[in-house]
Every structure is written in structure tokens, then in C-alpha cells.
Design a protein around this motif. Structure first.
Motif, PDB file in Angstrom:
ATOM      1  N   GLY A 379       0.812  -1.204   0.000  1.00 50.97           N
ATOM      2  CA  GLY A 379       0.000   0.000   0.000  1.00 50.97           C
ATOM      3  C   GLY A 379       0.846   1.255   0.000  1.00 50.97           C
ATOM      4  O   GLY A 379       2.048   1.220  -0.259  1.00 50.97           O
ATOM      5  N   ILE A 380       0.207   2.378   0.300  1.00 49.56           N
ATOM      6  CA  ILE A 380       0.905   3.661   0.350  1.00 49.56           C
ATOM      7  C   ILE A 380       0.945   4.166   1.794  1.00 49.56           C
ATOM      8  O   ILE A 380       1.956   4.079   2.462  1.00 49.56           O
ATOM      9  N   GLU A 381      -0.169   4.709   2.294  1.00 43.90           N
ATOM     10  CA  GLU A 381      -0.158   5.202   3.676  1.00 43.90           C
ATOM     11  C   GLU A 381      -0.290   4.071   4.683  1.00 43.90           C
ATOM     12  O   GLU A 381       0.443   4.024   5.666  1.00 43.90           O
ATOM     13  N   LEU A 382      -1.247   3.178   4.463  1.00 43.91           N
ATOM     14  CA  LEU A 382      -1.498   2.067   5.370  1.00 43.91           C
ATOM     15  C   LEU A 382      -1.814   0.815   4.566  1.00 43.91           C
ATOM     16  O   LEU A 382      -1.948   0.865   3.345  1.00 43.91           O
ATOM     17  N   SER A 383      -1.976  -0.301   5.268  1.00 42.70           N
ATOM     18  CA  SER A 383      -2.150  -1.564   4.570  1.00 42.70           C
ATOM     19  C   SER A 383      -3.367  -2.311   5.117  1.00 42.70           C
ATOM     20  O   SER A 383      -4.247  -1.737   5.753  1.00 42.70           O
ATOM     21  N   PHE A 443       3.615  -2.529   8.667  1.00 49.77           N
ATOM     22  CA  PHE A 443       3.205  -3.478   7.633  1.00 49.77           C
ATOM     23  C   PHE A 443       3.472  -2.954   6.222  1.00 49.77           C
ATOM     24  O   PHE A 443       3.041  -3.555   5.245  1.00 49.77           O
ATOM     25  N   MET A 444       4.182  -1.856   6.125  1.00 49.21           N
ATOM     26  CA  MET A 444       4.491  -1.269   4.827  1.00 49.21           C
ATOM     27  C   MET A 444       5.839  -1.772   4.311  1.00 49.21           C
ATOM     28  O   MET A 444       6.616  -2.390   5.035  1.00 49.21           O
ATOM     29  N   ALA A 445       6.126  -1.464   3.042  1.00 51.86           N
ATOM     30  CA  ALA A 445       7.387  -1.877   2.433  1.00 51.86           C
ATOM     31  C   ALA A 445       8.555  -1.182   3.124  1.00 51.86           C
ATOM     32  O   ALA A 445       8.428  -0.084   3.654  1.00 51.86           O
ATOM     33  N   VAL A 446       9.705  -1.843   3.101  1.00 59.52           N
ATOM     34  CA  VAL A 446      10.899  -1.271   3.697  1.00 59.52           C
ATOM     35  C   VAL A 446      12.050  -1.376   2.692  1.00 59.52           C
ATOM     36  O   VAL A 446      12.300  -2.463   2.155  1.00 59.52           O
ATOM     37  N   PRO A 447      12.716  -0.241   2.379  1.00 59.68           N
ATOM     38  CA  PRO A 447      12.229   1.102   2.665  1.00 59.68           C
ATOM     39  C   PRO A 447      11.092   1.456   1.700  1.00 59.68           C
ATOM     40  O   PRO A 447      10.931   0.813   0.671  1.00 59.68           O
ATOM     41  N   TRP A 448      10.319   2.487   2.021  1.00 60.88           N
ATOM     42  CA  TRP A 448       9.160   2.821   1.200  1.00 60.88           C
ATOM     43  C   TRP A 448       9.556   3.158  -0.227  1.00 60.88           C
ATOM     44  O   TRP A 448       8.775   2.934  -1.175  1.00 60.88           O
ATOM     45  N   HIS A 449      10.764   3.670  -0.426  1.00 62.08           N
ATOM     46  CA  HIS A 449      11.194   4.137  -1.745  1.00 62.08           C
ATOM     47  C   HIS A 449      11.151   3.039  -2.802  1.00 62.08           C
ATOM     48  O   HIS A 449      10.818   3.295  -3.966  1.00 62.08           O
ATOM     49  N   THR A 450      11.503   1.818  -2.410  1.00 58.17           N
ATOM     50  CA  THR A 450      11.623   0.749  -3.401  1.00 58.17           C
ATOM     51  C   THR A 450      10.261   0.322  -3.926  1.00 58.17           C
ATOM     52  O   THR A 450      10.097   0.082  -5.129  1.00 58.17           O
ATOM     53  N   ASP A 451       9.290   0.202  -3.057  1.00 55.76           N
ATOM     54  CA  ASP A 451       7.945  -0.152  -3.494  1.00 55.76           C
ATOM     55  C   ASP A 451       7.355   0.972  -4.341  1.00 55.76           C
ATOM     56  O   ASP A 451       6.716   0.732  -5.367  1.00 55.76           O
ATOM     57  N   PHE A 452       7.558   2.212  -3.910  1.00 54.43           N
ATOM     58  CA  PHE A 452       7.048   3.359  -4.647  1.00 54.43           C
ATOM     59  C   PHE A 452       7.657   3.399  -6.050  1.00 54.43           C
ATOM     60  O   PHE A 452       6.958   3.611  -7.046  1.00 54.43           O
ATOM     61  N   ASN A 453       8.954   3.198  -6.148  1.00 52.21           N
ATOM     62  CA  ASN A 453       9.621   3.208  -7.443  1.00 52.21           C
ATOM     63  C   ASN A 453       9.113   2.089  -8.339  1.00 52.21           C
ATOM     64  O   ASN A 453       8.853   2.281  -9.532  1.00 52.21           O
ATOM     65  N   HIS A 454       8.940   0.925  -7.753  1.00 56.42           N
ATOM     66  CA  HIS A 454       8.584  -0.271  -8.526  1.00 56.42           C
ATOM     67  C   HIS A 454       7.177  -0.197  -9.108  1.00 56.42           C
ATOM     68  O   HIS A 454       6.928  -0.699 -10.212  1.00 56.42           O
ATOM     69  N   CYS A 455       6.258   0.418  -8.388  1.00 57.57           N
ATOM     70  CA  CYS A 455       4.842   0.295  -8.739  1.00 57.57           C
ATOM     71  C   CYS A 455       4.399   1.336  -9.752  1.00 57.57           C
ATOM     72  O   CYS A 455       3.694   2.297  -9.419  1.00 57.57           O
ATOM     73  N   ALA A 456       4.832   1.140 -10.984  1.00 58.02           N
ATOM     74  CA  ALA A 456       4.379   1.966 -12.105  1.00 58.02           C
ATOM     75  C   ALA A 456       3.342   1.176 -12.897  1.00 58.02           C
ATOM     76  O   ALA A 456       2.146   1.303 -12.657  1.00 58.02           O
ATOM     77  N   VAL A 457       3.791   0.343 -13.831  1.00 59.19           N
ATOM     78  CA  VAL A 457       2.878  -0.514 -14.585  1.00 59.19           C
ATOM     79  C   VAL A 457       3.269  -1.974 -14.391  1.00 59.19           C
ATOM     80  O   VAL A 457       4.445  -2.301 -14.239  1.00 59.19           O
ATOM     81  N   HIS A 458       2.261  -2.852 -14.382  1.00 57.58           N
ATOM     82  CA  HIS A 458       2.487  -4.272 -14.151  1.00 57.58           C
ATOM     83  C   HIS A 458       1.472  -5.106 -14.912  1.00 57.58           C
ATOM     84  O   HIS A 458       0.346  -4.649 -15.150  1.00 57.58           O
ATOM     85  N   PRO A 459       1.829  -6.354 -15.226  1.00 57.18           N
ATOM     86  CA  PRO A 459       0.785  -7.303 -15.603  1.00 57.18           C
ATOM     87  C   PRO A 459       0.012  -7.711 -14.356  1.00 57.18           C
ATOM     88  O   PRO A 459       0.493  -7.522 -13.225  1.00 57.18           O
ATOM     89  N   ILE A 460      -1.175  -8.245 -14.531  1.00 55.56           N
ATOM     90  CA  ILE A 460      -1.938  -8.693 -13.374  1.00 55.56           C
ATOM     91  C   ILE A 460      -1.247  -9.893 -12.727  1.00 55.56           C
ATOM     92  O   ILE A 460      -0.483 -10.610 -13.361  1.00 55.56           O
ATOM     93  N   ASN A 461      -1.509 -10.090 -11.444  1.00 55.61           N
ATOM     94  CA  ASN A 461      -0.913 -11.196 -10.687  1.00 55.61           C
ATOM     95  C   ASN A 461      -1.919 -11.651  -9.628  1.00 55.61           C
ATOM     96  O   ASN A 461      -2.318 -10.844  -8.789  1.00 55.61           O
ATOM     97  N   PRO A 462      -2.365 -12.911  -9.686  1.00 57.80           N
ATOM     98  CA  PRO A 462      -1.992 -13.977 -10.625  1.00 57.80           C
ATOM     99  C   PRO A 462      -2.538 -13.737 -12.028  1.00 57.80           C
ATOM    100  O   PRO A 462      -3.499 -12.993 -12.206  1.00 57.80           O
ATOM    101  N   ASN A 463      -1.909 -14.415 -12.996  1.00 60.29           N
ATOM    102  CA  ASN A 463      -2.228 -14.192 -14.400  1.00 60.29           C
ATOM    103  C   ASN A 463      -2.260 -15.524 -15.142  1.00 60.29           C
ATOM    104  O   ASN A 463      -1.408 -15.807 -15.990  1.00 60.29           O
ATOM    105  N   PRO A 464      -3.244 -16.379 -14.823  1.00 55.72           N
ATOM    106  CA  PRO A 464      -3.243 -17.741 -15.373  1.00 55.72           C
ATOM    107  C   PRO A 464      -3.388 -17.789 -16.895  1.00 55.72           C
ATOM    108  O   PRO A 464      -2.932 -18.741 -17.522  1.00 55.72           O
TER     109      PRO A 464
END
Length: 584
Positions: A379-383, A443-464
Motif C-alpha cells: 500500500g501507500i499510507e497504510l495496509s 506493515f508497509m514496504a521497507v524502505p518505502w522508496h523501493t515499493d514506490f519506485n517499482h509500482c508503475a505498470v504491471h501485468p496482473i498477478n496472478p495471471n493464469p
């Protein structure tokens, strides 16, 4: 406020206290396997996930509590006596607590703890020596709490710089950040010498949001409201604890309009094609006077039903068109949101507002409506703990603070001893323990920067079925594609002419040939060094009031960006596909 009258008595002073902490590293891992966030399900039936820093033993071991928890201790401040003074949540500032009678008590031997007390650190940008500051507003006595500076530091092992390859997983367990949370309390002192403690609140400072005027389709308010409606008896005429009442009328301004506005606004931080922009604008323009069946003729085919798991797949109802959480490919509205929207579509609604919340709850709504709900991965602020009734005061009708209050632990600071950790493991999801400082943000990502950077565009998951389309995570908090003001043009007669859309995170270090890794720094450390360059998406009239032209649409534009801004970096309209180049 200072000087105001309450029940015939004049407010002389307000004495505030707050206690912020960061427990992220003394907590459970959020991933059961790479890119899989089971959420609250991982804590069901007495289970718990593996712990972070497992080599240091169980969560309640003294060495973990002493070294992996960032705890500056509490701070207390008088609006009168400390006017103009700033108290830092750092090592140098003395810890102090608030007594029931409104006095400030210094805690000389509070066992403060910061990472550099215990570890040899890798410091990419700046030291982590504070969790923020607090002061009071001179004219009113209101508390101004400004926690967090966006800092992260890594723990060196045998002199080696720690890994930073993951966005939220175990590889990042050697990193601290300065996000935090904790209780806020106050005592009001009156001119006649009496005093009155007030119901406490809870402060949370985690990831920043870079599009503060763009609403999430599912907000933190929607999550909290849904939890209280369905599980804590908040509105028995809406939900009796078993089922929704089919005769309950939705209130258009409260229940429907905010959702429609969110749908419209999301187009400013995603790269929707022209026909989809037109459709989103049409949703945002719906009024209480419109016929719902005309405006949305295919409701069941358009809106994903959160109660039907089969609809969380490509080809099923497509809205919301964002990624989901807790092993769900797509986001869905909360059950309460969906029910109220369906009531509107069935013409079981009233125009205007229901006005059923008190002034305090309205403030809760204003604050939480600007935060993320759904897509708790984490998540961003909370989870996901926002959906756990154990974090709230369940007997809220007996509480002076009413609903939506956090179930705070009673902290006896007179027991604090130098050298011994004061805070404990604290809250565990689906368990009864009340919350201590640091128990929500952990319960958030550590450090927050990595999750924030990563979460741009993605395929769906799961993606059968191997759907190749790429979707967005949190476009209202973490804009993905933006319209830079620098590439747009304003004319006093016709208004704004938009330039091309660019990735919000762009320029040197973000280039890639793989569409699923676009819009981010390819090395996580590079984002840590550059996160402060991310621009803000704001309404054009807030940039320049003279730029609002009657009859013209008002765009939301990126400003204050430190990244390269060039039309050569333009992003194509969605859909974009996860089709890496083939070898020649």
C-alpha cells in the motif's frame, strides 16, 4: 482553540503529546513468495508469516526490540508555555509525556533508539537521526505534527553495503526508513483552573502522495467505513451485521458523487486513450438529476462485483481498471461502496447529503478520503490491517471519541528504564493486543522508496491466462503518466492545450527495453537518490488562478519536477503490453 468557549468555560491552554515510532524491521515479512502478498489471510487460524531479520530470533527478543525499533520516545508540548518552540523526535530532544492533569513530565532516562546506535550504516543521501517534529500554531494552539523526511539507511554486514534489489521483500530487510505512526493526545486547561482530557487520535506518516487533489477510487475512508458498517454496527439501517438492507437509500453527494469524481480524475495520472478519457469525463459529469440507467446502461457488465471472485479476471466487468491486492488480479470497490452504487443505479437514492456524521467524524472522512484504500500490496499510507476490527475501539458507542478510533495501548512512561526497550511487539493482525507506536506503519514496504519506485505498470498477478496488458497500482498517490506544465500551453481565450504525457519517474537511469519495467529507475538505489525530484500533479487554477477560463476544461498538470522533461519522452496511450523484444 485557545480562547474559545466550551460549556461556558474559556480555554486557557492545550497541552499535546505524541509518540512516534518505526517497527518495520521488527515485524513479519509481507511476501509469502516473490510478488505475492497474502495480506490478512497470512494471520488466520493462528498462523503468522516468517519474520524479517529471522537470524535475530523471535520478535519479542530484547535484542530485536532494542536494535530494530526506531523509538525517540514521546514528546509533550504546551500551546501557551511552548509557543514558537519546535520539539524534534530525535536523540537530542528530551522525551516528555503528558499527565492526566495537563502537565508536562520530562522522562530523563527514556531508552531512545536509532539505527546508528547499533549498526554500521550505509547512508545513501542523509542520516536517519529523527522521525520528525512537532509544534503548536501560535494563534489557535492547534498541534502541527510534521513527521518524516524521506530518509533511508542500510545496515552493513561485515562492512558490505546491503542489497536493495527487492521492492518489498526479504532482500531489503537491512534497510531502515523514517516513516512512523503513533498516538496523539491532549488535555484542555480552562481559565477557571479545571482541565479536561480529550479523546485521542493517531498520526501516520508513511509514503508521500504526489497527486493530492486526485481521489482514489477506493480510499482509506471507504475501507474504514466498510469495516465499521459491516462489522461494527455503525449504520444498522444500512447493514444489520448480516446483510445490507435493500430499501436503504444511498445519498448521492455522500456515497456516489465522490466515486464518480475519482473515476474522472484518475485520467490525469494514467495514459488512457481518448475514447476512455471521454468515458471517464462522462462519469464525472453525472448529477443526481440524471437517470442512472441511461448514464450507465450496462451496470452489471461494467462494475466488478466484489462478492463474486470470478469477476476478478480479464474479460469480466472491467471497472475499476487497476491492479488488486491479496492475490486478486484487479481492484474492486468495497462491498459497501458497491451496494450503495447499485442502490443509486436502481434509483433507490436521495439527492444531496445524508449529514449523518458528526464534526469529528467528518474530519476523519476528510483526512482518510485523501489516502489510499485497496491495492494493499502492501500500500501507500497504510495496509490491510485497516480491515481488521482488532485495531479499532469496538465499543465505540461507549467511547468519548465515537467511531473510527484506534485501540491504543495504555503506555505507563514511569516504567521506562535506560537500556531496556520500552515498546513491545505490539499489534499482530487478528489478535487482541492493542496498538503501540509504530504498529500501523510496520506493515508497509521497507524502505518505502523501493515499493514506490517499482509500482508503475504491471501485468496482473496472478495471471493464469497470460494477459499481456499492463495496468496501474496507485495512480492517485503514485502518478504513473503525467501532463507536465512545461510541455503544455495556455491561451487566455481558449484555455490549456495539453502537451504529451510523460512517465512521472523518468530520465537517466529509467531507460528499459521491457515495457513492464518502464516508468521507474532500474536500480532501486537511484530512486533513493532522486525521489525528491518527483513532481506534483495539481489543478491548473492552483498553479495560476488566472489560467481558469470559463467553459474550458481545467487540467491537472505536473509541476515542481526535477526530472528531464522533453517531448521525446512521450508515453503512448494505454493499452500497453508486456511484450519484451524478441532476439534477432
Amino acid at each position: 482553540m485557545l480562547g474559545c468557549e466550551i460549556d461556558g468555560k474559556i480555554v486557557k491552554d492545550i497541552v499535546w503529546s505524541a509518540h512516534l515510532a518505526n517497527k518495520k524491521l521488527n515485524n513479519y515479512a509481507m511476501e509469502s513468495q516473490p510478488d505475492v502478498f497474502p495480506g490478512i489471510a497470512a494471520f488466520q487460524d493462528g498462523k503468522t508469516p516468517a519474520v524479517r531479520w529471522a537470524q535475530m530470533g523471535p520478535l519479542d527478543s530484547e535484542i530485536r526490540l532494542r536494535t530494530l525499533v526506531i523509538d525517540p520516545g514521546p514528546r509533550a508540548i504546551s500551546a501557551r508555555a511552548n509557543a514558537g518552540q519546535t520539539l524534534a523526535f530525535d536523540k537530542a530532544t528530551a522525551a516528555s509525556s503528558l499527565t492526566e492533569s495537563g502537565t508536562v513530565s520530562v522522562i530523563a532516562h527514556y531508552p531512545k533508539s536509532f539505527p546508528d546506535d547499533h549498526f554500521d550504516l550505509d547512508i545513501p543521501l542523509s542520516p536517519l537521526n529523527s522521525l520528525g517534529e512537532m509544534r503548536t500554531e501560535a494563534s489557535t494552539g492547534r498541534l502541527i505534527l510534521t513527521p518524516g523526511f524521506g530518509t533511508t539507511v542500510g545496515v552493513k554486514i561485515n562492512g558490505r553495503v546491503p542489497s536493495l534489489e527487492e521492492f518489498a521483500g526479504a532482500e531489503n530487510d537491512q534497510w531502515f526508513d523514517d516513516t512512523s505512526d503513533g498516538p496523539v493526545n491532549a488535555v484542555i486547561l480552562f481559565e477557571d483552573g479545571t482541565f479536561q482530557p480529550v479523546a485521542g487520535a493517531w498520526a501516520v506518516a508513511t509514503d508521500p502522495g504526489f497527486a493530492p487533489q486526485i481521489r482514489n477510487v477506493v480510499t482509506a475512508w471507504d475501507e474504514v467505513y466498510d469495516t465499521f458498517v459491516r462489522q461494527l454496527g455503525l449504520v444498522p439501517e444500512l447493514h444489520d451485521g448480516v446483510a445490507f438492507n435493500p430499501s436503504y437509500a444511498a445519498a448521492f453527494d455522500d456515497d456516489i458523487l465522490p466515486l464518480f469524481r475519482a473515476v474522472m480524475l484518475q485520467r490525469w495520472s494514467t495514459n488512457l486513450p481518448k475514447f476512455a478519457v471521454k468515458a471517464h469525463n462522462a462519469i464525472g459529469a453525472i448529477t443526481a438529476a440524471d437517470d442512472p440507467t441511461v448514464k450507465i446502461p450496462n451496470f452489471e457488465k461494467l462494475i466488478r462485483n466484489p462478492s463474486i471472485p470470478a469477476q476478478y479476471v480479464p474479460g469480466a466487468p472491467m471497472m475499476p481498471l487497476s491492479l488488486g491486492d491479496a492475490e486478486e488480479p484487479f481492484l474492486a470497490l468495497t462491498r459497501t461502496q458497491y451496494f450503495l452504487l447499485r442502490q443509486w443505479h436502481g434509483k433507490v437514492f436521495v439527492p444531496g447529503s445524508r449529514a449523518s456524521l458528526g464534526p469529528g467524524e467528518m474530519l476523519d472522512r476528510v483526512a482518510l478520503a485523501n489516502c489510499l484504500g485497496g491495492r494493499f500490496s502492501p500500500g501507500i499510507e497504510l495496509s490491510f490491517p485497516m480491515r481488521d476490527i482488532n485495531i479499532y475501539q469496538r465499543e465505540w458507542r461507549l467511547s468519548a471519541g465515537g467511531p473510527f478510533r484506534i485501540r491504543a495501548a495504555v503506555l505507563d512512561y514511569t516504567t521506562a528504564q535506560a537500556g531496556r526497550p520500552f515498546l513491545t511487539v505490539g499489534y499482530v493482525p487478528l489478535r487482541e493486543a492493542p496498538l503501540e507506536p509504530g504498529d500501523l506503519s510496520k506493515f508497509m514496504a521497507v524502505p518505502w522508496h523501493t515499493d514506490f519506485n517499482h509500482c508503475a505498470v504491471h501485468p496482473i498477478n496472478p495471471n493464469p491466462n497470460n494477459d499481456p496488458a499492463l495496468y496501474w497500482s496507485w495512480p492517485a498517490e503514485r502518478p504513473v503518466m503525467v501532463y507536465p506544465q512545461a510541455l503544455s500551453r495556455f491561451d487566455a481565450e481558449s484555455g490549456w492545450t495539453l502537451g504529451p504525457q510523460l512517465y512521472a519517474v523518468r530520465g537517466g537511469g529509467t531507460s528499459t527495453i521491457y515495457p513492464a519495467t518502464a516508468g521507474r529507475f532500474q536500480l532501486q538505489r537511484d530512486f533513493i537518490m532522486n525521489w525528491h525530484k518527483v513532481g506534483f500533479v495539481v489543478q491548473a487554477s492552483r498553479i495560476d488562478p488566472a489560467s481558469l477560463v470559463a467553459g474550458a476544461s481545467e487540467p491537472f498538470l505536473e509541476v515542481a519536477c526535477g526530472f528531464e522533461t522533453s517531448a521525446d519522452l512521450a508515453v503512448a496511450p494505454w493499452p500497453s503490453f508486456n511484450n519484451p523484444p524478441q532476439p534477432s
